[in-house]
Scaffold this motif. Structure first.
Motif, PDB file in Angstrom:
ATOM      1  N   ASP A   1      10.414  10.059   6.409  1.00  0.00           N
ATOM      2  CA  ASP A   1       8.775  11.025   6.171  1.00  0.00           C
ATOM      3  C   ASP A   1       8.409  10.449   7.450  1.00  0.00           C
ATOM      4  O   ASP A   1       8.005   9.374   7.790  1.00  0.00           O
TER       5      ASP A   1
ATOM      6  N   HIS B   1       8.307  16.674   6.416  1.00  0.00           N
ATOM      7  CA  HIS B   1       7.275  15.274   5.543  1.00  0.00           C
ATOM      8  C   HIS B   1       8.192  15.390   4.330  1.00  0.00           C
ATOM      9  O   HIS B   1       8.425  16.650   3.922  1.00  0.00           O
TER      10      HIS B   1
ATOM     11  N   SER C   1       6.649  13.591   0.858  1.00  0.00           N
ATOM     12  CA  SER C   1       6.235  13.040  -0.041  1.00  0.00           C
ATOM     13  C   SER C   1       6.397  13.404  -1.432  1.00  0.00           C
ATOM     14  O   SER C   1       5.408  14.209  -1.970  1.00  0.00           O
TER      15      SER C   1
END
Lengths: 125, 431
Positions: free
Chosen positions: A69, A87, A89
């Motif tokens: 990340d 990214h 998540s």
């Protein structure tokens, strides 16, 4: 040892063996972790300028690193090599520029094709 | 000939890159993925490599480009000129990754090598899968891995892996049911075997030996008498006895290779220089005899699997300033390139040089006495420093100094950039 440049030396070329003996800084040694999986690429565009990556800079890209990340990566999107910030998540995967542009959403991690992880940027000042 | 003795229970892997030249082109141009792609020979003459999609279109190796070109648009076919600088560099990287997995390594060509794999036979399939994913991850090209007790069988199961997509590029003979192996061997013609050409096959067929299974069951003594010790070895290897030694010399249309094991390990850069000088000169002689110039060379070295020290299988590649068969230039390039990848004190037991990007040498003669005479006066250093300041084409000997490409400079209408060997040709990533 003979440095290979002497008149009596039949080989007559500057010896690369000098590398073993002088104390100069070898950028390959310091900037490249593993030569075999490291490639240099040139940047086109300024959408990652906030990350310090500008048009015309050279990037050192390591294919063998696992992207995390926040990693800056070279990703394959529609057959094109792009620099993006990754990214991760939860179940969301996004490839983002650093200029607030529209991110590329990747529905499945398996659909994501990461070419390599950017480890250094050789910025032209 | 010092061939390394085989370890009890040890296995041999034959690893090769799928459609090597096409796969190299795809690394830096992912848009080529899934499309029919062909790579053309020097001067864009004919097809030398095809992607799976191009094979499915029925394009054969050796087809002249002008015959395919009219259909290219309709088929979505992409052609690339040979980019030997790129292929040489990626080859060296692939070989270095593969060397990390082997107790020994024999680089057999630009895109294939044999590896010694010790260990439990039940784990070999897993090792093969790890080899495949490591090469994909480090370099970005797909490989197939065949594992068996002999080189001939390793080659054979490598073909099985290639023809069966569900195997995902890996096949180990130990993991296959014996009946299945026998069934395949009774179907594959002898020409499917390593080193069995069309003429040998015809003579074998006349004796009633049609398939791999037939040859396996043949009398080795008879085969030796009627054919050669080479074909006898094939029979023995099909029956599990490893007896084909490391090849020391190999030449075909695409490459010339010299490689061998040493009787005592080479531990210094100076000794290695001598080895490189010998191979480079043998390569030069071979090229002179065949009227060829090389444009790229790749050097490899390897440590012993028995010595206690560090295991290392370095490999590196270099583009020659101009395609050449000149022994002085080739020696220099081989020595300098090898020095970039070996380390002093390591015990190397093998080394090799591979010449690729071969092209006809017509008309371009090197004047040896002239060149070496100049070298002794350090003209080479002077030229080098001028080039470093003012660019490659600023100054040179003879045609080397012309800013305009000389006659030997090839037709490369569809060339990809030299992504990994030229600073000006780096792959571009869009931000």
């Amino acid at each position: 040892m003979n440095d290979g440049g002497g008149p009596g030396d039949a080989r007559g070329f500057p010896s690369p063996a000098q590398d073993y003996f002088h104390g100069g800084i070898d950028l390959n040694r310091h900037l490249i972790r593993d030569r075999t999986c490291t490639f240099v690429m040139r940047v086109s565009g300024n959408s990652m300028a906030a990350a310090g990556i500008s048009d015309g800079d050279e990037l050192i890209v390591d294919r063998s690193l696992t992207p995390r990340d926040g990693s800056v990566v070279v990703a394959v999107v529609n057959g094109e090599l792009l620099i993006r910030r990754l990214h991760l998540s939860g179940d969301h995967v996004r490839l983002q520029t650093d200029d607030g542009g529209v991110p590329t959403e990747v529905p499945e991690l398996a659909d994501l094709s990461i070419w390599g992880v950017v480890t250094r940027c050789l910025h032209h000042v | 000939m010092s061939s390394e003795p085989s370890l009890p229970g040890g296995r041999i892997a034959l690893v090769d890159v799928n459609n090597f030249y096409v796969s190299c082109e795809r690394v830096f141009d992912p848009a080529l993925e899934g499309r029919p792609v062909v790579v053309l020979s020097n001067n864009d003459g004919c097809v030398v490599a095809r992607s799976e999609e191009a094979k499915q279109l029925g394009i054969a190796t050796g087809t002249p480009w002008f015959k395919v070109a009219p259909e290219a648009g309709r088929w979505g076919l992409v052609a690339r000129s040979s980019n030997y600088e790129l292929y040489g560099d990626l080859s060296a990287r692939v070989m270095e990754v593969l060397g990390r997995f082997g107790s020994w390594q024999e680089v057999y060509s630009i895109d294939e090598c044999f590896l010694g794999l010790p260990g439990d036979e039940r784990q070999l399939l897993g090792t093969a899968a790890r080899i495949r994913s490591a090469v994909m991850r480090h370099v970005g090209v797909p490989v197939c891995v065949g594992v068996a007790g002999t080189k001939t069988l390793a080659k054979f199961v490598n073909h099985i892996a290639k023809r069966n997509p569900h195997m995902q590029g890996v096949c180990s003979l130990d993991s296959m049911p014996a009946a299945e192996v026998a069934r395949i061997q009774s179907r594959v013609p002898v020409t499917g075997l390593w080193g069995v050409g069309g003429r040998t096959a015809k003579r074998l067929n006349a004796m009633g030996i049609e398939t791999v299974a037939d040859l396996k069951a043949a009398d080795p003594q008879l085969i030796r008498k009627r054919f050669s010790v080479v074909l006898q070895r094939t029979v023995l290897e099909l029956n599990g006895t490893a007896c084909i030694p490391h090849s020391e010399e190999r030449a075909d249309k695409q490459q010339i290779m010299f490689s061998r094991s040493f009787s005592t390990p080479v531990t210094t850069a100076e000794e290695m220089d001598q080895v490189m000088a010998v191979y480079a000169q043998r390569g030069a002689a071979r090229m002179a005899a065949q009227g060829l110039n090389a444009s790229v060379l790749t050097v490899t070295a390897g440590t012993s699997r028995f010595a206690g020290g560090e295991k290392s299988f370095p490999s590196a590649s270099a583009r020659l300033p101009v395609p050449t068969q000149d022994p002085i230039q080739l020696t220099r390039a081989a020595v300098a390139t090898m020095r970039t990848c070996i380390s002093e004190g390591t015990q190397y037991v093998r080394a090799g040089v591979l010449f690729t990007g071969l092209e006809p040498a017509d008309g371009q003669q090197t004047l040896d006495p002239f060149v070496s005479d100049l070298d002794q006066r350090h003209i080479g250093d002077l030229l080098g420093s001028v080039r470093a300041k003012f660019g490659e084409a600023a100054i040179g000997l003879g045609q080397g100094g012309l800013a305009v490409p000389a006659a030997w400079s090839m037709k490369r209408d569809f060339s990809s950039p030299r992504y990994t060997t030229e600073w000006s040709d780096l792959p571009v990533v869009r931000a």
